[in-house]
Scaffold this motif. Structure first.
Motif, short mmCIF file in Angstrom:
data_model
loop_
_atom_site.label_atom_id
_atom_site.label_comp_id
_atom_site.label_asym_id
_atom_site.label_seq_id
_atom_site.Cartn_x
_atom_site.Cartn_y
_atom_site.Cartn_z
N GLN A 182 52.37 52.19 39.64
CA GLN A 182 50.98 52.51 39.33
C GLN A 182 50.83 53.37 38.06
N GLN A 183 51.96 53.73 37.46
CA GLN A 183 51.88 54.57 36.26
C GLN A 183 51.71 53.72 34.99
N PRO A 215 48.30 56.21 35.34
CA PRO A 215 47.05 56.04 36.08
C PRO A 215 45.87 55.87 35.13
N CYS A 216 44.78 55.32 35.64
CA CYS A 216 43.54 55.24 34.86
C CYS A 216 43.04 56.66 34.61
N LYS A 217 42.87 57.05 33.37
CA LYS A 217 42.49 58.43 33.07
C LYS A 217 41.06 58.74 33.51
N TYR A 218 40.22 57.72 33.63
CA TYR A 218 38.84 57.96 34.07
C TYR A 218 38.79 58.18 35.59
N CYS A 219 39.56 57.39 36.32
CA CYS A 219 39.64 57.58 37.77
C CYS A 219 40.27 58.94 38.08
N GLU A 220 41.31 59.28 37.34
CA GLU A 220 42.01 60.54 37.58
C GLU A 220 41.10 61.74 37.34
N ARG A 225 31.74 54.08 33.86
CA ARG A 225 32.69 55.11 33.45
C ARG A 225 32.02 55.99 32.41
N SER A 278 34.78 57.73 37.12
CA SER A 278 34.40 56.34 37.38
C SER A 278 33.52 56.30 38.62
N HIS A 318 40.51 65.03 41.69
CA HIS A 318 39.96 64.18 40.64
C HIS A 318 38.59 64.70 40.20
#
Length: 653
Positions: free
Chosen positions: A68-69, A71-76, A90, A80, A604
């Motif tokens: 999974q690396q 990660p989506c920086k927006y989800c993290e 986003r 989002s 998050h």
């Protein structure tokens, strides 16, 4: 005619062929395997089994984490949003600063966090409801498999609810208390009875902020309503509801779950047992219980001792039946029965890869959906028991308290008959078990101190114990397995700070030997002397994750004894390796109750500096406590020590 044992139902397909990742296996070499072992865990007993998975290409949680690396920086960052069909949206400054509906970063982050708190609160509170419904069935005479193990605690709690126990049988009292507690899940009373355990000054803070919970389910529904598009628009107001919802968990659903489990199954007393993957036995039928619901596991304990099933195990070539625990179901049995523990959250796949496990019985929460796939590489059966948590590839028994023992016997029979399918050449049980001391309920701690908490208060006032820290939470592959828990615990006890722990945190410390009286040698001189005089470890195991309510009750009793609110006590909380929504609710009700809490994994929320500021600073002016985030457990120990010493100065001790 006797009732027949129920039959299992196969949930979708059985994964009969182990799906090996041949590509990844081919890339492995001894140096890379050694590197990954060092990076993934400090659990020495886990390493041989982890090595097996890498050599055989059996996927584990660590492999999936790596896949999974990055990660989506927006989800993290929590930026989002997919709450409605106008999105997903986003926030990407400077051009995308609002979602389609107009929600900015602060609102999106706050709504996501409220969703997380509500989910965690619902999970623990629904667990409490399951326990409570069993109490009510006992009271109504609708189950003969369960009874009242602690009638004195039943009477004490009944009095708290204004129910007189005089002249009433335990069953009648159970029915009356069960009804009264079930009402608290709605909004009939518009308050929760167990809030009264908190110091008056702490309750006044909740009332003044408007965060006193009105009902357990009521607060979860309120949260879910607010995060619907077009409702909650102020991030501060949204997060205050998060605190109220979390309080309905800690002082409501979780506290009910703990108290009624004690009533039904017995209040834990101090006892010795063993822990780690080596508690599996090569010459026995091995069964692991995994999840959170003691209603199921209590019956499994009874079933594995059934003479008919023991005889069947011996007929199939085993010397007996060996029951072991995992995660919080394991902690429930460890605290009350002394049943050995095989491990915590990130050990669950490795128990299967030992090749010695006939069955893993699961109910709900913290159970990897991939377990059936892992089991397909061996002979292990995955047996699910909750309609809320059916798992493809598992054999499902619809478990209900009115036929608890009959169902448990059918499950154990299935495991026993699977022993003949074990491949002895694939059995790998590494190392030796570690001894531990468990069972530190509030009642057990009080009894060890001579019947009251006054000796503990005197020790804290004298500086022999500088303070106490509740270390909680599961494992997270963001953190080296068990490293955060064990390192923080060792650092704190060295500073003469007592650690009280639950769930996977306590199990990590147990595997590292910190739940033995001998571990007092690792503590500071003053704490060591106290532990040696009482013959207890410097890290106390207080139960499963729902039993964090025991820590709240302990804090409340200390506050009431000193006539001060909880936030003035020299105590703190920590979750070094947390991962779940439940942990967010737990952290929120600790902070809302006045307990400074340090997290080892960043939630998050970083996409909203305003939300971060509110949680780490702004709440100090509201509930007199806050969150902090510190991934380094050594540095986290310094933060906690500084906080405790500040509280000691304020108290004049």
């Amino acid at each position: 005619m006797a009732d027949e044992e129920p039959k299992p139902v196969l949930v979708r397909e059985r994964l009969d062929v182990c799906e090996l990742d041949r590509v990844r296996m081919a890339l492995m070499n001894p140096a890379l395997i050694a590197q990954k072992l060092a990076e993934r865990t400090i659990d020495e007993n886990a390493k041989p089994l982890l090595e097996r998975t890498m050599k055989d290409g059996i996927e584990t949680v660590w492999d999936r984490y790596e896949m999974q690396q990055p990660p989506c920086k927006y989800c993290e960052a929590g930026l989002s949003c997919h709450r409605c069909a106008m999105g997903p949206c986003r926030i990407i400054p400077p051009h995308r600063i609002r979602g389609v509906c107009g929600a900015d970063a602060d609102l999106i982050v706050a709504r996501n966090l409220l969703d997380t708190i509500a989910t965690g609160s619902a999970a623990h509170s629904d667990h409490g409801r399951d326990i409570l419904e069993t109490l009510y069935l006992v009271g109504m005479g609708k189950t003969k498999d369960y009874g009242i193990a602690d009638p004195e605690k039943l009477r004490v709690i009944a009095k708290e609810y204004g129910i007189s126990p005089d002249g009433k049988s335990s069953e009648k009292l159970a029915a009356e208390l069960g009804r009264a507690m079930l009402e608290e899940y709605g909004m009939v009373k518009n308050t929760l009875q167990l809030l009264n355990r908190a110091p008056k000054a702490t309750r006044e803070i909740w009332d003044n902020l408007g965060i006193s919970p009105r009902g357990i389910d009521r607060e979860v529904v309120d949260c879910m309503h607010r995060i619907q598009m077009g409702v909650g628009a102020d991030y501060v107001n949204i997060l205050l509801q998060g605190l109220r919802c979390s309080l309905s968990d800690g002082w409501g659903g979780s506290m009910i779950g703990t108290d009624i489990s004690d009533v039904l199954f017995g209040t834990p007393t101090i006892k010795s047992s063993q822990i780690n993957l080596a508690v599996l036995k090569e010459d026995h039928v091995n069964i692991a219980v995994h999840g959170h619901n003691p209603v199921l596991s209590e019956m499994v304990v009874k079933a594995v001792a059934d003479p008919e099933l023991v005889a069947l195990a011996k007929k199939n070539g085993a010397k007996g039946i060996n029951l072991v625990g995992l995660c919080c179901t394991g902690s429930e049995l460890l605290m009350r029965k002394g049943i050995p523990m095989s491990g915590n959250h990130l050990n669950q796949e490795l128990v299967i890869t030992s090749g010695a496990l006939e069955a893993m019985i699961v109910d709900y929460q913290c159970i990897f959906p991939s377990l059936a796939r892992t089991a397909s590489c061996f002979h292990t059966l995955i047996i699910s028991t909750s309609a809320k948590a059916k798992m493809p590839g598992s054999y499902f028994f619809d478990f209900h308290a009115d036929k608890g023992f009959l169902t448990a016997k059918a499950i154990v029979r299935m495991a026993v008959e699977n022993f003949k399918n074990r491949n002895p050449k694939r059995v790998l049980i590494p190392g030796k078990p570690v001894p531990l001391m468990s069972g530190f309920s509030n009642e057990a701690i009080k009894n060890a101190l001579g019947g009251s908490f006054k000796p503990l208060i005197d020790l804290i006032a004298a500086g022999k114990i500088r303070g106490a820290v509740g270390i909680v939470g599961c494992n997270n592959p963001h953190v080296k397995h068990d490293y955060g828990h064990v390192t923080l615990s060792k650092a704190l006890i060295k500073k003469n700070i007592l650690c009280v722990e639950t769930g996977c945190a306590a199990i990590a410390s147990a595997k590292a030997g910190l739940l033995r009286p001998e571990a007092a040698a690792l503590a500071g001189d003053d704490l060591r002397a106290v532990c040696e005089s009482l013959k207890i470890p410097p890290v106390l195991h207080m139960g499963s994750c729902v039993d964090n309510s025991r820590i709240l009750v302990l804090a409340a009793e200390l506050g009431n004894a000193l006539n001060v609110p909880i936030h003035k006590l020299p105590i703190a909380g920590a979750a070094p390796e947390w991962y779940s929504q439940k942990a967010v609710s737990i952290g929120a009700y600790f902070v809302a109750s006045g307990v400074y809490t340090v997290l080892g994994v960043m939630p998050h929320i970083s996409g909203s500096p305003a939300v971060v500021s509110l949680l780490t600073d702004g709440l100090k002016g509201a509930v007199n406590a806050s969150f902090a985030v510190e991934p380094d457990p050594v540095k986290a120990a310094v933060l906690i020590e500084n906080h405790i010493e500040k509280k000691r100065v304020e108290l004049g001790i």
